[in-house]
Design an enzyme around this catalytic site. Structure first.
Site, PDB file in Angstrom:
ATOM      1  N   MET A  27       0.843  -1.200   0.000  1.00 23.63           N
ATOM      2  CA  MET A  27       0.000   0.000   0.000  1.00 23.63           C
ATOM      3  C   MET A  27       0.881   1.254   0.000  1.00 23.63           C
ATOM      4  SD  MET A  27      -3.424  -0.913   2.047  1.00 23.63           S
ATOM      5  CE  MET A  27      -2.831  -0.667   3.694  1.00 23.63           C
ATOM      6  N   GLY A  28       2.168   1.091  -0.335  1.00 29.87           N
ATOM      7  CA  GLY A  28       3.047   2.261  -0.419  1.00 29.87           C
ATOM      8  C   GLY A  28       3.521   2.738   0.942  1.00 29.87           C
ATOM      9  N   LEU A  30       6.610   3.240   1.672  1.00 28.51           N
ATOM     10  CA  LEU A  30       7.506   2.089   1.817  1.00 28.51           C
ATOM     11  C   LEU A  30       8.588   2.325   2.867  1.00 28.51           C
ATOM     12  CD1 LEU A  30       7.902   1.138  -1.944  1.00 28.51           C
ATOM     13  CD2 LEU A  30       6.241   0.299  -0.273  1.00 28.51           C
ATOM     14  N   HIS A  34       9.065  -3.427   3.713  1.00 28.08           N
ATOM     15  CA  HIS A  34       8.702  -3.673   2.306  1.00 28.08           C
ATOM     16  C   HIS A  34       9.946  -4.027   1.500  1.00 28.08           C
ATOM     17  CE1 HIS A  34       5.457  -0.675   3.520  1.00 28.08           C
ATOM     18  NE2 HIS A  34       4.727  -1.677   3.053  1.00 28.08           N
ATOM     19  N   GLN A  58     -10.305  -2.690   1.985  1.00 21.55           N
ATOM     20  CA  GLN A  58      -9.866  -3.347   3.222  1.00 21.55           C
ATOM     21  C   GLN A  58      -9.886  -2.420   4.428  1.00 21.55           C
ATOM     22  OE1 GLN A  58      -5.950  -4.272   1.344  1.00 21.55           O
ATOM     23  NE2 GLN A  58      -5.103  -3.867   3.360  1.00 21.55           N
ATOM     24  N   GLY A 144       4.729 -10.367   3.884  1.00 22.02           N
ATOM     25  CA  GLY A 144       5.443 -10.183   5.139  1.00 22.02           C
ATOM     26  C   GLY A 144       4.780 -10.941   6.276  1.00 22.02           C
ATOM     27  N   ASP A 147       2.136  -9.355   8.957  1.00 15.20           N
ATOM     28  CA  ASP A 147       0.677  -9.447   8.905  1.00 15.20           C
ATOM     29  C   ASP A 147       0.296 -10.922   8.870  1.00 15.20           C
ATOM     30  OD1 ASP A 147      -0.105  -6.500   8.621  1.00 15.20           O
ATOM     31  OD2 ASP A 147       1.514  -6.769   7.183  1.00 15.20           O
ATOM     32  N   GLN A 150      -3.079 -12.191   7.631  1.00 11.37           N
ATOM     33  CA  GLN A 150      -3.172 -11.929   6.189  1.00 11.37           C
ATOM     34  C   GLN A 150      -2.429 -13.023   5.401  1.00 11.37           C
ATOM     35  OE1 GLN A 150      -2.945  -7.902   4.315  1.00 11.37           O
ATOM     36  NE2 GLN A 150      -0.841  -8.482   3.940  1.00 11.37           N
ATOM     37  N   ARG A 184       2.268   2.644   9.515  1.00 12.87           N
ATOM     38  CA  ARG A 184       1.472   3.379  10.511  1.00 12.87           C
ATOM     39  C   ARG A 184       2.318   3.902  11.672  1.00 12.87           C
ATOM     40  NH1 ARG A 184      -2.826  -0.497   8.893  1.00 12.87           N
ATOM     41  NH2 ARG A 184      -4.525   0.765   8.050  1.00 12.87           N
TER      42      ARG A 184
HETATM   43  P1  AMP Z   1       1.368  -2.970   3.403  1.00 10.81           P
HETATM   44  O1  AMP Z   1       1.960  -1.897   2.550  1.00 10.81           O
HETATM   45  O2  AMP Z   1       1.261  -2.618   4.843  1.00 10.81           O
HETATM   46  O3  AMP Z   1       0.114  -3.556   2.820  1.00 10.81           O
HETATM   47  O4  AMP Z   1       2.433  -4.165   3.374  1.00 10.81           O
HETATM   48  C1  AMP Z   1       2.839  -4.741   2.153  1.00 10.81           C
HETATM   49  C2  AMP Z   1       3.601  -6.004   2.440  1.00 10.81           C
HETATM   50  O5  AMP Z   1       4.760  -5.699   3.230  1.00 10.81           O
HETATM   51  C3  AMP Z   1       2.768  -7.016   3.251  1.00 10.81           C
HETATM   52  O6  AMP Z   1       3.035  -8.329   2.773  1.00 10.81           O
HETATM   53  C4  AMP Z   1       3.300  -6.804   4.646  1.00 10.81           C
HETATM   54  O7  AMP Z   1       3.143  -7.932   5.483  1.00 10.81           O
HETATM   55  C5  AMP Z   1       4.763  -6.527   4.371  1.00 10.81           C
HETATM   56  N1  AMP Z   1       5.374  -5.843   5.510  1.00 10.81           N
HETATM   57  C6  AMP Z   1       4.913  -4.735   6.156  1.00 10.81           C
HETATM   58  N2  AMP Z   1       5.713  -4.430   7.209  1.00 10.81           N
HETATM   59  C7  AMP Z   1       6.689  -5.363   7.217  1.00 10.81           C
HETATM   60  C8  AMP Z   1       7.827  -5.601   8.074  1.00 10.81           C
HETATM   61  N3  AMP Z   1       8.093  -4.818   9.119  1.00 10.81           N
HETATM   62  N4  AMP Z   1       8.634  -6.649   7.773  1.00 10.81           N
HETATM   63  C9  AMP Z   1       8.354  -7.471   6.716  1.00 10.81           C
HETATM   64  N5  AMP Z   1       7.303  -7.296   5.881  1.00 10.81           N
HETATM   65  C10 AMP Z   1       6.481  -6.263   6.138  1.00 10.81           C
END
Ligand code: AMP
Length: 275
Positions: A27-28, A30, A34, A58, A144, A147, A150, A184
């Site tokens: 979701m950017g 980054l 990510h 979502q 990741g 989550d 997820q 966040r």
């Molecule tokens: P999001 O942008 O929050 O939707 O995350 C995109 C992807 O990055 C998802 O697969 C998350 O689980 C992964 N992700 C987010 N934070 C982390 C982290 N601290 N370590 C590893 N993967 C992450």
């Protein structure tokens, strides 16, 4: 590096990219979490695609969709440096045209823990990921571990719908004090930021206590006591990593999961108990 925003442009590019193609949906906003997914994809693939899409489906009506951090320019620079081949950054109308009506519902797995607190969340996740997989058609999907539920939901959707993709889960990237990196985290005040790593410490305490032979009830109670007073706990539990059913013993594969609010910001974390 190509940046595309329409489904047609994306399809045309993904057809000619070398294989295996690794795909990282985001979701950017980054951060290094990510980028850990991108690095893993780069190590294992001939081409990498990253999507940047803040998925309205979502977010619940009172959640942070409108104020979710967005920084497309900064994200593109990071992904360029990381060696990404294609960024797919559609707008909402490209993913959900006016007549859009189909959803993917992951069933019971999407109704506990995060799903109990955010009733439409995993349907939104499952729908957009299914759609993105059909557009990008990657060989490997990188998710990741941060989550955890997820990952369970998406692995289940891939299995149930026979989607032709392999799923790789990448360990959580953390700040030096243990806080899981998250888009966040920028919402946290300095006091909340200080309080936030207590969630991870609580999860570690559950692992230590249960590994040392204490009952789950005792371990969870002791861990709750380690949370900072600014933390408002939504849940803390030990679950089977496939079904997300609570389990009483630390039997792998499992997750110790926790979610807490610090002011207006909800943070999730987990510890993976591997076989
Ligand atoms: P999001 O942008 O929050 O939707 O995350 C995109 C992807 O990055 C998802 O697969 C998350 O689980 C992964 N992700 C987010 N934070 C982390 C982290 N601290 N370590 C590893 N993967 C992450």
């Amino acid at each position: 590096m190509h940046t595309v925003s329409t489904v047609a442009q994306a399809r045309a590019l993904f057809e000619v990219l070398p294989r295996p193609l690794g795909f990282v949906p985001t979701m950017g906003a980054l951060h290094d979490g990510h980028l850990a997914l991108v690095t893993r994809a780069r190590d294992e693939s001939s081409a990498i695609a990253v999507s940047i899409f803040v998925n309205p489906a979502q977010f619940g009506p009172s959640e942070d969709f409108d104020r979710y951090p967005r920084d497309l320019e900064g994200d593109c620079a990071k992904l360029h440096r990381a060696g990404v081949d294609v960024i797919f950054a559609p707008d909402v109308a490209a993913i959900y045209p006016e007549e859009f009506s189909t959803t993917v519902d992951p069933g019971a797995l999407g109704t506990s823990f995060e799903g109990a607190l955010r009733p439409t969340h995993f349907r939104g996740v499952a729908t957009v990921v299914t759609k993105l997989l059909n557009i990008v058609r990657p060989d490997v999907l990188y998710l990741g571990q941060k989550d955890a539920q997820q990952t369970a939901v998406i692995r289940r959707v891939v299995r149930d719908l026979d989607l032709p993709v392999r799923v790789t889960i990448v360990p959580t990237e953390r700040e030096p004090d243990g806080l899981a990196r998250s888009s966040r985290n920028v919402y946290l005040s300095s006091q909340e930021r200080e309080a936030a790593p207590s969630l991870h410490r609580a999860l570690q305490a559950v692992r230590l206590a249960m590994a040392g032979g204490r009952t789950k009830g005792d371990a969870l109670a002791a861990a709750r006591g380690l949370l900072h007073p600014l933390a408002h706990l939504d849940y803390l539990d030990v679950v089977d990593s496939d079904t997300f059913e609570p389990i009483d013993i630390l039997r792998p594969p499992a997750f110790i999961i926790g979610a807490a609010r610090f002011g207006a910001t909800r943070l999730l974390d987990n510890i993976w108990i591997d076989a």
